[in-house]
Design an enzyme around this catalytic site. Sequence first.
Site, PDB file in Angstrom:
ATOM      1  N   ASP A 155      22.430   5.165  37.439  1.00  0.00           N
ATOM      2  CA  ASP A 155      23.563   5.988  37.889  1.00  0.00           C
ATOM      3  C   ASP A 155      24.259   6.519  36.637  1.00  0.00           C
ATOM      4  O   ASP A 155      24.964   5.766  35.957  1.00  0.00           O
ATOM      5  CB  ASP A 155      24.532   5.160  38.726  1.00  0.00           C
ATOM      6  CG  ASP A 155      23.961   4.779  40.084  1.00  0.00           C
ATOM      7  OD1 ASP A 155      22.740   4.558  40.177  1.00  0.00           O
ATOM      8  OD2 ASP A 155      24.745   4.675  41.047  1.00  0.00           O
ATOM      9  N   LYS A 209      26.053  11.952  43.247  1.00  0.00           N
ATOM     10  CA  LYS A 209      26.945  10.843  43.608  1.00  0.00           C
ATOM     11  C   LYS A 209      28.391  11.261  43.389  1.00  0.00           C
ATOM     12  O   LYS A 209      28.716  11.905  42.396  1.00  0.00           O
ATOM     13  CB  LYS A 209      26.583   9.613  42.775  1.00  0.00           C
ATOM     14  CG  LYS A 209      27.447   8.395  43.002  1.00  0.00           C
ATOM     15  CD  LYS A 209      26.952   7.234  42.141  1.00  0.00           C
ATOM     16  CE  LYS A 209      27.922   6.072  42.157  1.00  0.00           C
ATOM     17  NZ  LYS A 209      27.477   4.958  41.282  1.00  0.00           N
ATOM     18  N   LYS A 218      24.831  10.107  47.359  1.00  0.00           N
ATOM     19  CA  LYS A 218      25.387   8.756  47.324  1.00  0.00           C
ATOM     20  C   LYS A 218      26.903   8.848  47.292  1.00  0.00           C
ATOM     21  O   LYS A 218      27.478   9.575  46.484  1.00  0.00           O
ATOM     22  CB  LYS A 218      24.878   7.984  46.102  1.00  0.00           C
ATOM     23  CG  LYS A 218      25.497   6.585  45.980  1.00  0.00           C
ATOM     24  CD  LYS A 218      24.909   5.796  44.826  1.00  0.00           C
ATOM     25  CE  LYS A 218      25.642   4.467  44.632  1.00  0.00           C
ATOM     26  NZ  LYS A 218      25.075   3.658  43.528  1.00  0.00           N
TER      27      LYS A 218
END
Length: 235
Positions: free
Chosen positions: A96, A158, A187
Amino acid sequence: MSNLPTVAEVAQMIDHSLLRPELALDDVLAGCDLAAEYAVASVCVKPADVEAAVERLAGTGVLVGTVVGFPHGSATARVKAAEARAALSEGARELDMVLNIGRLRGGQDDVVLDDIRAVVEAAPGAVVKVIFENAYLTDAEKIRACRLSEQAGAGYVKTSTGFAPSGATLADVRLMRANVTDRVRVKAAGGVRTLDVLLEMTAAGASRFGATTTAAMLDELAARRAGRGIRGSCA
């Protein structure tokens, strides 16, 4: 209750987050044990905890992820790529990464593209999720970030790190889902603490969630499916 997803289905949408700076290694290992008990998709740990998490979760089916350029995204692309390579060498399988927020806001899209691409290319076979930190961005900037992330080869976009003034919102999830193709998933992270919020964001287009209240959400879902409705109990 038949319209609810199964506990196993929702568990596979969750990255159990173990990123708080005060977590000791014993806390992280306990979090890994919880992730294995609930069979979630992955844990997301700090870079220093990757090796220990990989060892703890061996054979469980729970993947280990970590963060790159976290939490502000201000490291150079070279440093982020080095972080990615180190994490993979220690057993991480999902990354991430925080994009360069200031460069995006400044309109330097070529720098942002190179920043994301450096991590994607340094991590062949890994899932790369690009964190925008939407609290600091306009909708137009979020849309550009979506397109740059997809162009660079990322697997997910995300919403947030969880450390900014605000986290995931339904409006942001819908916006992000509308501005990437089906190849890229969304996400949601930051503030996804209840089952109802998770289900609403799933309907809006998110398919993975960063969460710390994993057990509470999955226990509530199990109770609802069993007919023991306890709505709001994990707020």
